[in-house]
Every structure is written in C-alpha cells, then in structure tokens.
Design a protein around this motif. Sequence first.
Motif, PDB file in Angstrom:
ATOM      1  N   GLY A 175     -28.773  34.393   5.404  1.00 28.86           N
ATOM      2  CA  GLY A 175     -28.783  33.490   6.549  1.00 28.86           C
ATOM      3  C   GLY A 175     -27.417  33.129   7.100  1.00 28.86           C
ATOM      4  O   GLY A 175     -27.304  32.443   8.081  1.00 28.86           O
ATOM      5  N   THR A 177     -23.634  34.609   8.334  1.00 28.61           N
ATOM      6  CA  THR A 177     -22.834  35.802   8.602  1.00 28.61           C
ATOM      7  C   THR A 177     -21.456  35.383   9.081  1.00 28.61           C
ATOM      8  O   THR A 177     -21.328  34.521   9.916  1.00 28.61           O
ATOM      9  N   THR A 213     -18.049  37.272  10.489  1.00 28.76           N
ATOM     10  CA  THR A 213     -17.478  38.566  10.847  1.00 28.76           C
ATOM     11  C   THR A 213     -16.123  38.350  11.508  1.00 28.76           C
ATOM     12  O   THR A 213     -15.972  37.467  12.320  1.00 28.76           O
ATOM     13  N   ARG A 237     -14.617  35.376  15.453  1.00 24.46           N
ATOM     14  CA  ARG A 237     -15.543  35.240  14.333  1.00 24.46           C
ATOM     15  C   ARG A 237     -16.885  34.743  14.820  1.00 24.46           C
ATOM     16  O   ARG A 237     -16.954  33.771  15.543  1.00 24.46           O
ATOM     17  N   ILE A 238     -17.939  35.428  14.411  1.00 23.67           N
ATOM     18  CA  ILE A 238     -19.287  34.956  14.728  1.00 23.67           C
ATOM     19  C   ILE A 238     -19.787  34.274  13.468  1.00 23.67           C
ATOM     20  O   ILE A 238     -20.000  34.918  12.453  1.00 23.67           O
ATOM     21  N   LEU A 288     -22.526  31.690  11.675  1.00 25.74           N
ATOM     22  CA  LEU A 288     -23.796  30.982  11.802  1.00 25.74           C
ATOM     23  C   LEU A 288     -23.933  29.988  10.659  1.00 25.74           C
ATOM     24  O   LEU A 288     -23.688  30.333   9.513  1.00 25.74           O
ATOM     25  N   ILE A 322     -29.296  28.266   7.267  1.00 30.26           N
ATOM     26  CA  ILE A 322     -30.621  27.833   7.721  1.00 30.26           C
ATOM     27  C   ILE A 322     -31.352  27.219   6.522  1.00 30.26           C
ATOM     28  O   ILE A 322     -31.363  27.786   5.433  1.00 30.26           O
ATOM     29  N   ARG A 331     -31.525  24.804  11.413  1.00 34.54           N
ATOM     30  CA  ARG A 331     -30.100  24.846  11.049  1.00 34.54           C
ATOM     31  C   ARG A 331     -29.495  23.502  11.402  1.00 34.54           C
ATOM     32  O   ARG A 331     -29.855  22.890  12.425  1.00 34.54           O
ATOM     33  N   ILE A 356     -26.146  21.467  12.380  1.00 34.04           N
ATOM     34  CA  ILE A 356     -24.783  21.661  12.882  1.00 34.04           C
ATOM     35  C   ILE A 356     -24.022  20.369  12.693  1.00 34.04           C
ATOM     36  O   ILE A 356     -24.449  19.322  13.179  1.00 34.04           O
ATOM     37  N   TYR A 381     -17.809  44.702  20.916  1.00 36.91           N
ATOM     38  CA  TYR A 381     -17.942  44.413  19.489  1.00 36.91           C
ATOM     39  C   TYR A 381     -19.311  43.780  19.187  1.00 36.91           C
ATOM     40  O   TYR A 381     -20.009  44.193  18.262  1.00 36.91           O
ATOM     41  N   TYR A 408     -34.435  38.186  10.699  1.00 42.05           N
ATOM     42  CA  TYR A 408     -34.928  37.470   9.513  1.00 42.05           C
ATOM     43  C   TYR A 408     -36.257  36.740   9.772  1.00 42.05           C
ATOM     44  O   TYR A 408     -36.853  36.220   8.850  1.00 42.05           O
ATOM     45  N   GLN A 416     -36.572  33.943  11.736  1.00 39.30           N
ATOM     46  CA  GLN A 416     -36.346  32.485  11.737  1.00 39.30           C
ATOM     47  C   GLN A 416     -36.817  31.877  13.061  1.00 39.30           C
ATOM     48  O   GLN A 416     -36.666  32.507  14.111  1.00 39.30           O
ATOM     49  N   MET A 437     -33.431  27.536  15.262  1.00 43.89           N
ATOM     50  CA  MET A 437     -33.707  26.174  15.758  1.00 43.89           C
ATOM     51  C   MET A 437     -32.791  25.123  15.134  1.00 43.89           C
ATOM     52  O   MET A 437     -32.620  25.086  13.916  1.00 43.89           O
ATOM     53  N   ARG A 438     -32.228  24.272  15.970  1.00 46.18           N
ATOM     54  CA  ARG A 438     -31.361  23.182  15.496  1.00 46.18           C
ATOM     55  C   ARG A 438     -32.210  22.047  14.965  1.00 46.18           C
ATOM     56  O   ARG A 438     -33.343  21.866  15.389  1.00 46.18           O
ATOM     57  N   LYS A 439     -31.620  21.272  14.072  1.00 43.13           N
ATOM     58  CA  LYS A 439     -32.343  20.140  13.479  1.00 43.13           C
ATOM     59  C   LYS A 439     -32.813  19.158  14.566  1.00 43.13           C
ATOM     60  O   LYS A 439     -33.953  18.692  14.535  1.00 43.13           O
TER      61      LYS A 439
END
Lengths: 153, 378
Positions: free
Chosen positions: A20, A22, A24, A91-92, A94, A97, A141, A143, B61, B200, B202, B336-338
């Motif tokens: 969950g 990543t 990069t 950078r990606i 996440l 989750i 997720r 934040i 990229y 995944y 989600q 999904m955000r909280k």
Amino acid sequence: MELDNRKGERLAEKKSETAGTTETTARRISSFVIVVIFVTLALSLVALYFAVDIYQRNEVAAGYFFLIGFVGLALSSYMLLQMRKRVLKWRIKLPPIITIIECQKCGFKNIREFKRGDYVFKEMDACEKCNEPMMITGIYREIKEPKKKEEKF
Amino acid sequence: MTFAMVVNVSQIAQPFVDENFGWILNVVFYLFFIIFIFYGQRIQMYVMLKEVEGSLLRLKYIKEEGRKIAIETIKEIGKPSHDPSERVDRFLEYFALPPESMDPAGVVWKLEHILDVRDIRFKDEVKLMAPSASETQINNLENTLEAALALNYIYKVVRHFYILGKKTLSLYIIMQLQMILPLVMREAEAYASALKAFAYGQPIGDGVGALVAAKLMHGHEKRKIAKDCVVATVPLEGRTAYVIKAEGPGGNVGKPGEAMKTIIEENDGKISTIIIIDAALKLEGEKPGEVAEGIGVAIGGPGVEKFKVEESLLKHRIPINAVIIKEDVGDAVSPMRKEIFEAADEAIKRIKRVILEKTKEGDSLIIAGIGNTIGIGQ
C-alpha cells in the motif's frame, strides 16, 4: 521523439515498495548543468576576493567586483536549491491505507494495513473476544496535513 | 597552491581592472540591452519550453510507471501464459469515437451504444490478458488499464503541443501549454495515485456515493436491477426506500440511470422522491468531505445515465434531490481519504432529514449512490 531519446536515458529510478505504500525517486540533473553551477560559484568567489584585494586602491572597481560576486553567488546558490527541490518533487508518495475490521456484536476493533483482497463489508475471521464473525467496516488513507497559518478566506 | 594562483591572477588583472573595467561594463550593459530588445521574446519562449520539457519528462515517467504497474498486476493476478506487454501497449492506444451530432435527435442512444461496445471490448481484452482473474479482479484490472490509458493520452497530447510549439516557434502555442500545465500535472498525478488504488482494489474518493448506498443497504436482500447495478428494498423512517448502487467490490460504475428508470416503471411512477448521492468537485478553499444538498441529477460521466433519469422524472413529475460530498480531482481517483470516508455518515443523516421533510409515511422513494464502487461491497 528527440526528447524521448535524449532525456529518456537520464531517468534513473529507485523504487521501494511496501503493501500500500510506494516511494519512487527519479533524478534527471545533467552533469553539464552541475559543472556550470559550480564554475559560476567559483568565479563569484574569485570576484569577491578581487573586490577585497583592490578595495584600498580602486573603490569603484571593487564595487563592481562585489556586485558581480554577490549576484553570481546568489544565482548559483538559487540554482543549487532549485535542483534539490526538483529531486524532491519527483517522488510519488502514497500514505499507508488503513483497514478497520470490526466485530458487529461486541464492537471490538482491529486496525491494520490494507491487504490485497480487502473490501468494505467483507466478512473476516471470528472475533478474538466473542467468537462472532468480524467485518471490514472501513478502508481509507489518513493524511497528516502540515500545520498551516490560519487562512483569511 | 590554488590560493597563490588566485593572488597571482589578481596581480596580473590589476592594471586591466584599473583602466578598462568601466568601459567593458558599459559595452556589456549595452549588449544586454540590445539582445533583450531583439531576442527578449525568444528567450522568454525558450524558458517556457524548458519548463514544459521538465513537466513532459515527469509525465513520461508517470506514464511509464503506469504501464509497468498495469503489466505487473496482470502478471500477478491473471497468470497469463504469454508476456502481456504487447497487448497492454495495444490497449493503451485504444480510442472511442463519439457519434455524429449534426442531427442531435437520438444521439444519446448512439453514444450509449458506443460506450457499451467499448466496455465489452475492454472487458474482453482484459479477460484475454488475465485468464485466471475473477470477475472482480477483471473489473479492477480494467480500471487500472484505463488509468494507464488516460496517462498515456495526457502525455501524448502535451508532447504534441510541445513539439508543435518547438517546430513553429509560436509563442501562443507554447504559452497556452505552459499556462495550462499545472492543472494537467495535477490530473496526471491523480491518475498516478489511482493506478495503485485500482491495482490493489482500494476504495477511491469517487466511490463515496456507493459507500453511502452500501451502508444503507447492508444486511438487506439485494437483487440485480440493471447492468452491474444492484437494488435493495430498505425500510427507512417508515418509508420504503429502493437503494441502488453499482455492484461491488470490483471497480465499476454500473448503469444507475437505467436502474432508476426500471424502479420507476416497476412502481408505475409512484415514487415520491429520488435522492442521489455523489462525489462532487470542490472549489479551492472548501474542505474535503463537506456535505451539501441541492436539486438535480447528480450523475457525472458522458451524460447518458443523467439523460435517462431526467426523461423518467419529467414523465412522472418526480421531485429530485441531490446530496454531494465535496473533494478535489486528486481525491476523487486516489484511495479514499479519512475525511471523505467519515462524510458518508453525515450524508446518511442528511438523507434521513430530506426523507422526513419531503415524504410522508408509507411513501416509496429511490436512493441512488453514484460512483465507482471499487473496494466497496454491499
């Protein structure tokens, strides 16, 4: 097309992956640009040295050298900072989750990282406390926003 | 050693500095002045092109990362006997042409047909790529590939205008591209995070409408009502609510318009109100997860489903209410955000209030949760 061949080669990737999450990283800073920045930095320092050296004899020329030195120094430092910023931007990332598994009878909650195959309202194993089947009641997720100044609007 | 050299250079440069320095600076100043008069715009254009080039590299990229994730997921889930890379590359180039609208009568049905054919074609392709995948996984893989397709398309369009701008040296092409790039990059980044969510399985922000419906229908009997759509008859505040959502947990949006039309016809138009719950784009400054109420058919997409509902509403004069949950474009396609997840409970409170205010006990009503139901069961 030209872009594809020329710059595509410069992409260097570093990838680390957990369930969950990543992260990069890609870097594309030409060595030529780095050399130019460091030469500018060196020349600016030399200009500043000249300025100090001739200050007693020719104040006007020293002033010009100070100007050139400081402008060069500011420019090269700015470019170096921008370069660092660009690397960070690539950078990606996440956030992890979260899956919430809840017992419908006793309300016992189990919070863990998301696993492939999880979905909301999926029936899970029996509850540790009351032995009733548990259920996934939430997947989301979280934040953590950096503290910002209170906005006017 | 180096210091000694610098001292020497300083001594050599001394007379030169004293005599000619001011003159040289004057020449340099005038040269700069002249260059900026004649080439200022061109320099500005090159700076803009450089900026676009940087974003284009980033897009490239992201696009390649999308392709890689899609291939890896297909290999992992679908266990294909051959390398799916070639088929994935072909998929990324797929297109669907909209119908001719010179004579707009009946264009909605033509568009619906094209969208249906596209959907079937995509599903067939995914089944061929991933023969071992289940129905849910096929839906998720289709969504993953569609996100990769979107990224590929964004990259190609930006590259087209970049090369065109470079070839023609047209300030206006480059300027427009440079001005719109921050928004394009935001969308591309949103799709990049969507890729992982789809791979995944989600739940994504867009699925909050489906989540609300799932919460309402959970524990009640469901039946299939339209393509990829389920309905449950739920007793709510003394009324009969037909709760509709896309069939989860695989990633699909179903045909909620068709489902609502069928329910209205089944009840001979005797529906006291319809409440539609959907995610909506927030304006900057608004908080994600804010709930708002309004009037109208809150169904996004190409408009076919919205059209169907509006036709039925008009025929039977049924009032329509909408409850929206606000989020930005990035939140809509990423996990999904909280705040959005928690907003589902607030939306249910609003729905119950609307029911109490707008309907009488014993009435029948429709509650439709719109959105991609990936990662949300029922």
